[in-house]
Scaffold this motif. Sequence first.
Motif, short mmCIF file in Angstrom:
data_model
loop_
_atom_site.label_atom_id
_atom_site.label_comp_id
_atom_site.label_asym_id
_atom_site.label_seq_id
_atom_site.Cartn_x
_atom_site.Cartn_y
_atom_site.Cartn_z
N GLU A 1 0.82 -1.21 0.00
CA GLU A 1 0.00 0.00 0.00
C GLU A 1 0.86 1.26 0.00
O GLU A 1 0.45 2.28 -0.54
N LYS A 2 2.01 1.18 0.62
CA LYS A 2 2.89 2.34 0.73
C LYS A 2 4.16 2.08 -0.07
O LYS A 2 4.57 0.93 -0.23
N ASP A 3 4.77 3.15 -0.55
CA ASP A 3 5.97 2.99 -1.38
C ASP A 3 7.07 2.20 -0.68
O ASP A 3 7.70 1.32 -1.28
N TYR A 4 7.30 2.49 0.60
CA TYR A 4 8.36 1.77 1.30
C TYR A 4 8.02 0.28 1.45
O TYR A 4 8.92 -0.56 1.49
N GLU A 5 6.74 -0.07 1.49
CA GLU A 5 6.36 -1.47 1.56
C GLU A 5 6.78 -2.20 0.28
O GLU A 5 7.23 -3.34 0.32
N LEU A 6 6.63 -1.53 -0.85
CA LEU A 6 7.09 -2.14 -2.12
C LEU A 6 8.59 -2.33 -2.09
O LEU A 6 9.10 -3.36 -2.54
N LEU A 7 9.32 -1.37 -1.56
CA LEU A 7 10.77 -1.51 -1.45
C LEU A 7 11.13 -2.72 -0.60
O LEU A 7 11.94 -3.56 -1.00
N PHE A 8 10.50 -2.84 0.57
CA PHE A 8 10.79 -3.97 1.45
C PHE A 8 10.42 -5.29 0.76
O PHE A 8 11.18 -6.26 0.83
N ALA A 9 9.26 -5.34 0.14
CA ALA A 9 8.82 -6.57 -0.54
C ALA A 9 9.77 -6.93 -1.68
O ALA A 9 10.06 -8.11 -1.90
N THR A 10 10.25 -5.94 -2.40
CA THR A 10 11.18 -6.19 -3.51
C THR A 10 12.48 -6.77 -2.99
O THR A 10 13.02 -7.71 -3.57
N VAL B 1 6.56 -14.03 -0.32
CA VAL B 1 6.79 -12.66 0.14
C VAL B 1 5.46 -12.02 0.53
O VAL B 1 5.36 -11.37 1.58
N ASN B 2 4.43 -12.20 -0.27
CA ASN B 2 3.11 -11.64 0.05
C ASN B 2 2.57 -12.21 1.36
O ASN B 2 1.96 -11.49 2.15
N ALA B 3 2.79 -13.50 1.60
CA ALA B 3 2.35 -14.11 2.85
C ALA B 3 3.10 -13.50 4.04
O ALA B 3 2.50 -13.19 5.07
N CYS B 4 4.39 -13.30 3.87
CA CYS B 4 5.20 -12.73 4.94
C CYS B 4 4.86 -11.26 5.18
O CYS B 4 4.68 -10.84 6.32
#
Length: 76
Positions: free
Chosen positions: A28-37, A48-51
């Motif tokens: 939902e947030k830009d930093y969340e995409l960074l962490f997920a990446t 990754v989505n489960a975590c």
Amino acid sequence: MTSEERVPFIRKELDSLYPETHTFLHYEKDYELLFATILSAQATDRSVNACTRVLFAEYPSLESFANAKEEDLLPL
């Protein structure tokens, strides 16, 4: 070309080369995409989505991540 001029130029070029791209990572947030990446370099998008579902619920802001202890994050 200055760095301020390069960013819009690069974005425009990438948009023209890859007009309909999307990610399978949930965020939902830009930093969340960074962490997920970063996590996705070591795991599948599904895992990754489960975590991150649990991780982002437990730590809903950058401040909460900044204050988190490594030993509390690793099990998640």
